[in-house]
Design a protein around this motif. Structure first.
Motif, PDB file in Angstrom:
ATOM      1  N   ALA A   1       0.797  -1.133  -0.082  1.00 18.05           N
ATOM      2  CA  ALA A   1      -0.073   0.020   0.029  1.00 18.05           C
ATOM      3  C   ALA A   1       0.613   1.002  -0.060  1.00 18.05           C
ATOM      4  O   ALA A   1       0.249   2.258   0.244  1.00 18.05           O
ATOM      5  CB  ALA A   1      -1.073  -0.026   1.260  1.00 18.05           C
ATOM      6  N   GLY A   2       1.986   0.939  -0.436  1.00 16.48           N
ATOM      7  CA  GLY A   2       2.845   2.403  -0.400  1.00 16.48           C
ATOM      8  C   GLY A   2       2.756   3.190  -1.611  1.00 16.48           C
ATOM      9  O   GLY A   2       1.444   3.002  -2.554  1.00 16.48           O
TER      10      GLY A   2
ATOM     11  N   ARG B   1      -0.106   2.955  -4.637  1.00 14.81           N
ATOM     12  CA  ARG B   1      -1.417   3.701  -5.000  1.00 14.81           C
ATOM     13  C   ARG B   1      -1.331   3.979  -6.772  1.00 14.81           C
ATOM     14  O   ARG B   1      -2.294   4.148  -7.281  1.00 14.81           O
ATOM     15  CB  ARG B   1      -1.069   4.850  -4.167  1.00 14.81           C
ATOM     16  CG  ARG B   1      -1.327   4.823  -2.595  1.00 14.81           C
ATOM     17  CD  ARG B   1      -1.543   6.113  -2.022  1.00 14.81           C
ATOM     18  NE  ARG B   1      -0.272   7.151  -2.222  1.00 14.81           N
ATOM     19  CZ  ARG B   1       0.740   7.184  -1.520  1.00 14.81           C
ATOM     20  NH1 ARG B   1       0.679   6.197  -0.688  1.00 14.81           N
ATOM     21  NH2 ARG B   1       1.542   7.822  -1.534  1.00 14.81           N
TER      22      ARG B   1
ATOM     23  N   ASP C   1      -1.252  -4.859   3.446  1.00 16.97           N
ATOM     24  CA  ASP C   1       0.114  -4.333   3.933  1.00 16.97           C
ATOM     25  C   ASP C   1       0.213  -4.565   5.346  1.00 16.97           C
ATOM     26  O   ASP C   1      -0.793  -4.456   6.189  1.00 16.97           O
ATOM     27  CB  ASP C   1      -0.085  -2.462   3.648  1.00 16.97           C
ATOM     28  CG  ASP C   1       1.215  -2.063   3.754  1.00 16.97           C
ATOM     29  OD1 ASP C   1       1.699  -1.544   2.657  1.00 16.97           O
ATOM     30  OD2 ASP C   1       1.857  -1.897   4.786  1.00 16.97           O
TER      31      ASP C   1
ATOM     32  N   TYR D   1      -0.736  -2.702   8.367  1.00 13.89           N
ATOM     33  CA  TYR D   1      -2.350  -2.926   9.025  1.00 13.89           C
ATOM     34  C   TYR D   1      -2.158  -3.615  10.375  1.00 13.89           C
ATOM     35  O   TYR D   1      -1.261  -4.789  10.575  1.00 13.89           O
ATOM     36  CB  TYR D   1      -3.121  -3.826   8.089  1.00 13.89           C
ATOM     37  CG  TYR D   1      -4.555  -4.301   8.697  1.00 13.89           C
ATOM     38  CD1 TYR D   1      -5.606  -3.451   8.363  1.00 13.89           C
ATOM     39  CD2 TYR D   1      -4.722  -5.494   9.309  1.00 13.89           C
ATOM     40  CE1 TYR D   1      -6.674  -3.749   8.475  1.00 13.89           C
ATOM     41  CE2 TYR D   1      -6.006  -5.889   9.608  1.00 13.89           C
ATOM     42  CZ  TYR D   1      -7.049  -4.968   9.278  1.00 13.89           C
ATOM     43  OH  TYR D   1      -8.402  -5.442   9.674  1.00 13.89           O
TER      44      TYR D   1
ATOM     45  N   LEU E   1      -2.362   1.032   9.628  1.00 13.80           N
ATOM     46  CA  LEU E   1      -2.795   1.772   8.311  1.00 13.80           C
ATOM     47  C   LEU E   1      -3.912   1.031   7.925  1.00 13.80           C
ATOM     48  O   LEU E   1      -4.108  -0.232   7.750  1.00 13.80           O
ATOM     49  CB  LEU E   1      -1.764   1.422   7.642  1.00 13.80           C
ATOM     50  CG  LEU E   1      -1.887   2.043   6.134  1.00 13.80           C
ATOM     51  CD1 LEU E   1      -1.765   3.462   6.017  1.00 13.80           C
ATOM     52  CD2 LEU E   1      -0.798   1.467   5.125  1.00 13.80           C
TER      53      LEU E   1
ATOM     54  N   ARG F   1      -6.051   2.797   5.782  1.00 14.02           N
ATOM     55  CA  ARG F   1      -6.343   3.366   4.285  1.00 14.02           C
ATOM     56  C   ARG F   1      -5.042   4.009   3.582  1.00 14.02           C
ATOM     57  O   ARG F   1      -4.210   4.247   4.464  1.00 14.02           O
ATOM     58  CB  ARG F   1      -7.341   4.691   4.273  1.00 14.02           C
ATOM     59  CG  ARG F   1      -8.686   4.204   4.769  1.00 14.02           C
ATOM     60  CD  ARG F   1      -9.722   5.311   4.168  1.00 14.02           C
ATOM     61  NE  ARG F   1      -9.948   5.698   2.875  1.00 14.02           N
ATOM     62  CZ  ARG F   1     -10.627   4.727   2.212  1.00 14.02           C
ATOM     63  NH1 ARG F   1     -11.437   3.588   2.754  1.00 14.02           N
ATOM     64  NH2 ARG F   1     -10.693   4.852   0.786  1.00 14.02           N
ATOM     65  N   SER F   2      -5.022   3.922   2.439  1.00 10.10           N
ATOM     66  CA  SER F   2      -3.972   4.410   1.390  1.00 10.10           C
ATOM     67  C   SER F   2      -4.381   5.283   0.260  1.00 10.10           C
ATOM     68  O   SER F   2      -4.905   4.684  -0.493  1.00 10.10           O
ATOM     69  CB  SER F   2      -2.932   3.239   1.152  1.00 10.10           C
ATOM     70  OG  SER F   2      -1.858   3.814   0.485  1.00 10.10           O
TER      71      SER F   2
ATOM     72  N   VAL G   1      -7.226  -0.578   3.341  1.00  6.55           N
ATOM     73  CA  VAL G   1      -6.135  -1.659   3.578  1.00  6.55           C
ATOM     74  C   VAL G   1      -6.840  -2.423   4.362  1.00  6.55           C
ATOM     75  O   VAL G   1      -7.507  -2.214   5.569  1.00  6.55           O
ATOM     76  CB  VAL G   1      -4.978  -1.028   4.418  1.00  6.55           C
ATOM     77  CG1 VAL G   1      -3.951  -2.179   4.813  1.00  6.55           C
ATOM     78  CG2 VAL G   1      -4.248  -0.078   3.538  1.00  6.55           C
TER      79      VAL G   1
END
Length: 208
Positions: free
Chosen positions: A8-9, A13, A33, A36, A39, A41-42, A47
């Motif tokens: 999710a980096g 995106r 990711d 989590y 995290l 949301r990305s 996520v």
């Protein structure tokens, strides 16, 4: 179809944004990711779990790709996706140009402005990044990353897991080995052996 993206980096995106450009293909997009559950949301996308939860997510998602910079890790995760029964698609931005007479391996990502020409063979899990070009009859092994603005002339062959840096160039017919790092802006006029770092104009091996 629902798409799961492992990683999710920033690159994740970019992949999600490209996939979102095909709403007729992807009804839902989410990430896995290892950050989590801290995290969740990305960017615009949720996520939904960590990498350890990949196989159980097959109940919720039909397709999965890996958006990870490390080539070996990216290929390993794609293999896990296949073993878990996911479809592993090619994700290409709508503004990429991909010849119908090129072959592209599963899990490969082709970014906006990238060009893959006739006769090219692209391996599994490659990244052909923003504005990069692979001219006619190119051959990329599994996990190759052609960085933004890099250009491979016709009939260039690149071995597995090689990183071809931003703005680098390879002359027609050059052979570049596996696990090579080609520095940003390098100009490859001659063949490059496996496992080395090259940089400069013309590209030369660097001491480790």
């Amino acid at each position: 179809m629902r798409l799961l993206i492992a990683g999710a980096g920033g690159h994740g995106r970019v992949v999600a944004d490209a996939a979102e450009g095909w709403p007729e293909l992807w009804s839902e997009i989410a990430f896995l990711d290892d950050r989590y559950p801290q995290l969740t949301r990305s960017g615009a996308w949720p996520v939904v779990g960590s990498f350890a939860q990949l196989a159980p997510q097959r109940a919720n998602f039909e397709a999965c790709v890996a958006a990870l910079g490390d080539a070996s890790l990216r290929l390993a995760v794609l293999e896990q996706c296949q073993q878990a029964g996911f479809e592993v698609p090619v994700i290409a931005h709508r503004q990429a140009m991909l010849s119908r007479h090129a072959s592209v391996g599963s899990g490969t990502f082709i970014a906006a402005g990238a060009v893959v020409c006739v006769g090219s063979q692209i391996g599994m899990g490659c990244i052909i990044n923003t504005g990069a070009t692979v001219d006619h009859d190119g051959h990329l092994g599994a996990g190759v990353h052609v960085c933004p603005g890099a250009h491979l002339a016709g009939s260039v062959k690149v071995g597995a897991r090689t990183w071809f840096g931003i703005g680098a160039v390879a002359r027609e017919g050059v052979r570049i080995g596996s696990d090579v790092t080609v520095g940003a802006g390098a100009v490859c006029l001659e063949d490059v052996r496996d496992g080395v770092v090259v940089a400069g104009v013309p590209a030369r091996e660097k001491n480790s």
